[in-house]
Write an enzyme that holds these catalytic residues in place. Structure first.
Site, PDB file in Angstrom:
ATOM      1  N   ARG A  18      25.016  77.735   7.697  1.00  0.00           N
ATOM      2  CA  ARG A  18      24.252  78.925   8.111  1.00  0.00           C
ATOM      3  C   ARG A  18      24.616  80.174   7.329  1.00  0.00           C
ATOM      4  O   ARG A  18      23.997  81.217   7.496  1.00  0.00           O
ATOM      5  CB  ARG A  18      24.419  79.151   9.620  1.00  0.00           C
ATOM      6  CG  ARG A  18      23.566  78.189  10.446  1.00  0.00           C
ATOM      7  CD  ARG A  18      23.956  78.236  11.904  1.00  0.00           C
ATOM      8  NE  ARG A  18      23.789  79.568  12.484  1.00  0.00           N
ATOM      9  CZ  ARG A  18      24.441  79.984  13.575  1.00  0.00           C
ATOM     10  NH1 ARG A  18      25.305  79.190  14.166  1.00  0.00           N
ATOM     11  NH2 ARG A  18      24.221  81.191  14.041  1.00  0.00           N
ATOM     12  N   GLY A  81      34.541  65.266  12.616  1.00  0.00           N
ATOM     13  CA  GLY A  81      34.900  65.976  13.847  1.00  0.00           C
ATOM     14  C   GLY A  81      36.290  66.592  13.791  1.00  0.00           C
ATOM     15  O   GLY A  81      37.088  66.294  12.901  1.00  0.00           O
ATOM     16  N   GLU A 165      32.415  68.990  25.838  1.00  0.00           N
ATOM     17  CA  GLU A 165      31.541  69.670  24.882  1.00  0.00           C
ATOM     18  C   GLU A 165      30.175  69.919  25.518  1.00  0.00           C
ATOM     19  O   GLU A 165      29.716  69.118  26.339  1.00  0.00           O
ATOM     20  CB  GLU A 165      31.387  68.819  23.613  1.00  0.00           C
ATOM     21  CG  GLU A 165      32.647  68.726  22.782  1.00  0.00           C
ATOM     22  CD  GLU A 165      33.214  70.095  22.424  1.00  0.00           C
ATOM     23  OE1 GLU A 165      32.516  70.864  21.737  1.00  0.00           O
ATOM     24  OE2 GLU A 165      34.344  70.410  22.854  1.00  0.00           O
ATOM     25  N   ASN A 180      36.660  76.696  25.634  1.00  0.00           N
ATOM     26  CA  ASN A 180      37.724  76.336  24.700  1.00  0.00           C
ATOM     27  C   ASN A 180      37.523  77.119  23.403  1.00  0.00           C
ATOM     28  O   ASN A 180      36.476  77.029  22.775  1.00  0.00           O
ATOM     29  CB  ASN A 180      37.616  74.824  24.434  1.00  0.00           C
ATOM     30  CG  ASN A 180      38.526  74.372  23.310  1.00  0.00           C
ATOM     31  OD1 ASN A 180      39.626  74.880  23.162  1.00  0.00           O
ATOM     32  ND2 ASN A 180      38.047  73.411  22.531  1.00  0.00           N
ATOM     33  N   ASN A 388      46.175 123.104 -20.623  1.00  0.00           N
ATOM     34  CA  ASN A 388      44.801 123.326 -20.174  1.00  0.00           C
ATOM     35  C   ASN A 388      43.859 122.572 -21.097  1.00  0.00           C
ATOM     36  O   ASN A 388      43.835 122.823 -22.290  1.00  0.00           O
ATOM     37  CB  ASN A 388      44.502 124.822 -20.203  1.00  0.00           C
ATOM     38  CG  ASN A 388      43.258 125.131 -19.385  1.00  0.00           C
ATOM     39  OD1 ASN A 388      42.239 124.457 -19.536  1.00  0.00           O
ATOM     40  ND2 ASN A 388      43.333 126.123 -18.527  1.00  0.00           N
ATOM     41  N   ASN A 397      40.186 107.418 -28.220  1.00  0.00           N
ATOM     42  CA  ASN A 397      41.340 106.505 -28.235  1.00  0.00           C
ATOM     43  C   ASN A 397      41.030 105.166 -28.864  1.00  0.00           C
ATOM     44  O   ASN A 397      41.919 104.377 -29.094  1.00  0.00           O
ATOM     45  CB  ASN A 397      41.860 106.308 -26.807  1.00  0.00           C
ATOM     46  CG  ASN A 397      40.809 105.704 -25.893  1.00  0.00           C
ATOM     47  OD1 ASN A 397      39.614 105.926 -26.074  1.00  0.00           O
ATOM     48  ND2 ASN A 397      41.249 104.953 -24.915  1.00  0.00           N
TER      49      ASN A 397
HETATM   50  C1  UD1 Z   1      34.691  73.207  18.667  1.00  0.00           C
HETATM   51  C2  UD1 Z   1      35.286  72.602  19.950  1.00  0.00           C
HETATM   52  C3  UD1 Z   1      34.737  73.351  21.145  1.00  0.00           C
HETATM   53  C4  UD1 Z   1      35.046  74.818  21.055  1.00  0.00           C
HETATM   54  C5  UD1 Z   1      34.533  75.379  19.716  1.00  0.00           C
HETATM   55  C6  UD1 Z   1      35.031  76.782  19.524  1.00  0.00           C
HETATM   56  C7  UD1 Z   1      35.656  70.244  19.478  1.00  0.00           C
HETATM   57  C8  UD1 Z   1      35.156  68.879  19.642  1.00  0.00           C
HETATM   58  N1  UD1 Z   1      34.923  71.205  19.997  1.00  0.00           N
HETATM   59  O1  UD1 Z   1      33.305  72.959  18.742  1.00  0.00           O
HETATM   60  O2  UD1 Z   1      35.317  72.820  22.331  1.00  0.00           O
HETATM   61  O3  UD1 Z   1      34.459  75.514  22.119  1.00  0.00           O
HETATM   62  O4  UD1 Z   1      34.998  74.604  18.610  1.00  0.00           O
HETATM   63  O5  UD1 Z   1      34.393  77.356  18.428  1.00  0.00           O
HETATM   64  O6  UD1 Z   1      36.717  70.433  18.931  1.00  0.00           O
HETATM   65  N2  UD1 Z   1      36.111  71.142  11.354  1.00  0.00           N
HETATM   66  C9  UD1 Z   1      36.721  70.410  10.370  1.00  0.00           C
HETATM   67  N3  UD1 Z   1      36.367  69.097  10.195  1.00  0.00           N
HETATM   68  C10 UD1 Z   1      35.430  68.507  10.977  1.00  0.00           C
HETATM   69  C11 UD1 Z   1      34.815  69.252  11.977  1.00  0.00           C
HETATM   70  C12 UD1 Z   1      35.171  70.572  12.136  1.00  0.00           C
HETATM   71  O7  UD1 Z   1      37.564  70.907   9.645  1.00  0.00           O
HETATM   72  O8  UD1 Z   1      35.177  67.310  10.753  1.00  0.00           O
HETATM   73  C13 UD1 Z   1      36.491  72.545  11.527  1.00  0.00           C
HETATM   74  C14 UD1 Z   1      35.341  73.486  11.197  1.00  0.00           C
HETATM   75  O9  UD1 Z   1      35.445  73.936   9.855  1.00  0.00           O
HETATM   76  C15 UD1 Z   1      35.560  74.630  12.158  1.00  0.00           C
HETATM   77  C16 UD1 Z   1      36.260  73.996  13.353  1.00  0.00           C
HETATM   78  O10 UD1 Z   1      36.784  72.772  12.884  1.00  0.00           O
HETATM   79  O11 UD1 Z   1      36.412  75.612  11.617  1.00  0.00           O
HETATM   80  C17 UD1 Z   1      35.337  73.777  14.540  1.00  0.00           C
HETATM   81  O12 UD1 Z   1      34.333  72.882  14.169  1.00  0.00           O
HETATM   82  P1  UD1 Z   1      32.858  72.988  14.751  1.00  0.00           P
HETATM   83  O13 UD1 Z   1      32.065  71.865  14.224  1.00  0.00           O
HETATM   84  O14 UD1 Z   1      32.337  74.339  14.574  1.00  0.00           O
HETATM   85  O15 UD1 Z   1      33.164  72.703  16.294  1.00  0.00           O
HETATM   86  P2  UD1 Z   1      32.269  73.100  17.508  1.00  0.00           P
HETATM   87  O16 UD1 Z   1      31.242  72.076  17.685  1.00  0.00           O
HETATM   88  O17 UD1 Z   1      31.845  74.500  17.394  1.00  0.00           O
END
Ligand code: UD1
Ligand code: CA
Length: 471
Positions: A18, A81, A165, A180, A388, A397
C-alpha cells in the site's frame, strides 16, 4: 536496564504494497530516518544480547541501507506469517532468557514502555516467581475502532486466554476492543516448542505468532498485558497516509518537548526536526524551520523563518535571519547570518561575523568581526579578523580542474565587485579598489586595484533617432 539474555527480533519482511513504492516499506522515512532505524535505536537502547532482523521484500537493500555489522539478518522467503517469520530467527535464539518481538514498521514505541514489558516477561510482576521465565508478556491497547487487529480474548476471571485474528474471530469476539499490538516478550525456554507446533489452518493460511498465547495458557504460564503510555507508540505504517499522520504526531511531540525546555517556537505546528536539536536558554525559532542531523543552538540564538540547519553549531547570541541555509558548519558567538545566506559544509565563522543576503560561504574560515554583507561567493578561503568584503566579491576558487585557496589577512578591505583569482593572498591591511580582478598577491597596507582608468570625452554627442521614412 541490561537484561541478561534478552534477544530482540524485529519482523520487517512485509511487502508494504500500500506504499505504492519501489522502496521496501521499512526504509521509508519518518523524521528523516528510516522506520527500521527508529526501531533499531529503541532496540539498542535496551542493551540486548542480540538483535535479529527478519527481512524479505527488497532483498539486500534493507541490510545495505542499515549497514550495521552487529546485527543478525535473516531473510524470510516466502512470507508465511508472523509465526513463520519468528521461526527464521530460531537458530540464533538460545533456550534461556527471553525474546522481545518488535515490528519494523512500528517506529515510535518508547524505551520505557518496552522496559515495562520486559520486566513483566521477567516475572517482576504477575504471579510468576522472579526470573523464572514463565511469563508471556503482551503489549496491548484498547481502541474505539479495533477493526483489522487481533483481539485479546480474556476468561471470565479476566485472564488472557488467546489472541484471535479478526478474520478468524466470531461476531462477539469482534466486539472486543482490547487488541494485540504484536509486540511481545516470550520466554525462550518455551519459544522453540511453541513455534514448531504452529499450524496454518486459519482464515489466512498463515503461521500466526499470536497462536503461542493459547499454547502458553495451556502450558500453565502466566500471560500478562502491559500498555503503552501513548496511543501513537504502537501505530504501524501501512500507507503514505499513515506515514504522514505519524510524522505529524512525532513532530508535535518533538515541538512539545522543546517548549517544555523553554524554547520559544513561533508556532509549534510549523517546525520539523529530523534528527537532534539541542538548545540553550532563551532560544527563539520562527515558523517553518527545518533542523536535520545534529544541530546545537547556544543561549539566546534566534532562528528566522524558513531557515534550514543541518549538522550545525550556532554559538550564543547569534541570529540567523529568514531563509538561510546552514549545513555542516560552525557559527561563533554573536554572528549575524542572512537573510538568504547559504553557509556550506566546512565553514567555520568566529565570533561577531556578519554574513548577509545572497552570500554563499563554502569550506572557509572567517575570523572574528569580519563581514560579507551582500551578494558574494567565498569558497576555500581563509579570512582574517576585521575584514570587510564588499558587495559582489567573488573568490574564483576553481580553474576548471582544481580548487585553489584564497587567503585574506586581517584588516583587509575588499571593494565591491572584486574577483580574487585563487590561489592568491591579500596581505594584512590591503585595500582592494572596487571592480578589481586580483591575480597576484597584494602587498600589505597598500591600495591595489586593477581596472581601466576612467576617462571622459568632451564634445561627445549621443546618437539620435532618425525621423520615420528618412533613409
Ligand atoms: C498482526 C497480528 C495481529 C496484530 C497486528 C498489529 C499476527 C498473526 N497478527 O496482524 O494480532 O493486531 O499485527 O498490527 O501476528 N511479517 C513478516 N513476515 C510475515 C508476515 C508478517 O515479517 O510472513 C511482519 C510484517 O512486515 C509486519 C508484521 O510482521 O511488520 C505484522 O504483519 P502483518 O501481516 O501486518 O500482520 P497483521 O495481519 O496486521
Ligand atoms: Ca499490520
Amino acid at each position: 536496564m541490561n537484561i541478561p539474555k534478552l534477544n530482540i527480533v524485529i519482523l520487517a519482511a512485509g511487502l508494504g504494497k500500500r506504499m505504492h513504492s519501489a522502496l521496501p516499506k521499512v526504509l521509508h522515512r519518518l523524521a528523516g530516518k528510516p522506520l527500521l532505524a527508529h526501531v533499531l535505536d529503541t532496540a539498542r537502547a535496551l542493551s540486548p544480547q542480540k538483535i535479529c532482523i527478519i527481512y524479505g521484500h527488497g532483498g539486500e537493500t534493507v541490510p545495505q541501507a542499515i549497514a550495521d555489522e552487529t546485527l543478525t539478518w535473516v531473510q524470510q522467503v516466502p512470507q508465511l506469517g508472523t509465526g513463520h517469520a519468528l521461526m527464521q530467527a530460531l537458530p540464533y535464539l538460545g533456550t534461556e532468557g527471553m525474546t522481545l518481538v518488535l515490528y519494523g514498521d512500528v517506529p515510535l514505541t518508547r524505551v520505557d514502555t518496552l522496559q515495562k514489558l520486559i520486566a513483566m516477561g521477567d516475572g517482576e510482576t504477575g504471579n510468576a516467581e522472579m526470573g523464572r521465565g514463565e511469563t508471556l508478556a503482551l503489549l496491548t491497547v484498547e481502541l474505539t475502532n479495533p477493526s483489522g487487529y487481533g483481539r485479546i480474548v480474556r476468561s471470565d476471571a479476566g485472564k488472557i486466554a488467546a489472541i484471535v485474528e479478526e478474520k478468524d474471530a466470531s461476531k462477539s469476539q469482534r466486539h472486543i476492543r482490547e487488541i494485540n499490538t504484536g509486540i511481545m516478550v516470550i520466554p525462550n525456554r518455551w519459544l522453540h516448542g511453541w513455534l514448531h507446533k504452529l499450524e496454518n489452518n486459519n482464515a489466512q493460511k498463515e503461521y500466526y505468532l499470536t497462536d503461542v498465547v493459547a499454547m502458553a495458557v495451556k502450558d500453565g504460564l502466566d500471560v500478562e498485558a502491559a500498555h503503552p503510555g501513548h496511543g501513537w507508540e504502537t501505530i504501524g505504517i501501512n500507507s503514505k497516509v499513515q506515514l504522514a499522520e505519524l510524522e505529524r504526531i512525532h513532530q508535535h511531540e518533538s515541538a512539545q518537548k522543546l517548549l517544555e525546555q523553554g524554547i520559544t517556537l513561533a508556532d509549534p505546528s510549523r517546525i520539523d526536526i529530523r534528527g537532534q536539536l539541542v538548545c540553550g536558554r532563551d532560544v527563539e525559532i520562527d515558523i517553518n524551520c527545518i533542523f536535520e542531523g545534529r544541530v546545537q543552538l547556544g543561549d539566546g540564538v534566534k532562528v528566522g523563518a524558513h531557515s534550514i540547519l543541518k549538522d550545525a553549531t550556532v554559538a550564543a547570541g547569534s541570529a540567523i535571519a529568514p531563509f538561510s541555509l546552514i549545513e555542516s558548519a560552525e557559527i561563533g558567538k554573536n554572528c549575524r547570518i542572512g537573510p538568504y545566506a547559504r553557509i556550506r559544509p566546512g565553514t567555520s565563522l568566529d565570533n561577531e561575523v556578519h554574513i548577509g543576503n545572497f552570500v554563499e560561504v563554502k569550506n572557509s574560515a572567517i575570523a572574528a568581526g569580519s563581514k560579507a554583507n551582500h551578494l558574494s561567493y567565498i569558497g576555500d578561503a581563509v579570512v582574517g579578523k576585521s575584514v570587510n568584503i564588499g558587495a559582489g566579491t567573488i573568490t574564483c576558487n576553481y580553474d576548471g580542474a582544481n580548487k585553489h585557496q584564497t587567503i585574506i589577512e586581517d584588516d583587509v578591505f575588499v571593494g565591491s565587485d572584486t574577483q580574487l583569482i585563487a590561489p592568491v593572498k591579500v596581505a594584512q591591511g590591503s585595500t582592494i579598489g572596487a571592480g578589481s580582478t586580483i591575480t597576484k598577491d597584494t602587498p600589505p597596507e597598500m591600495l591595489t586595484l586593477s581596472r581601466a582608468r576612467q576617462m571622459s570625452i568632451d564634445g561627445w554627442k549621443r546618437p539620435v533617432k532618425k525621423p520615420k521614412g528618412q533613409k
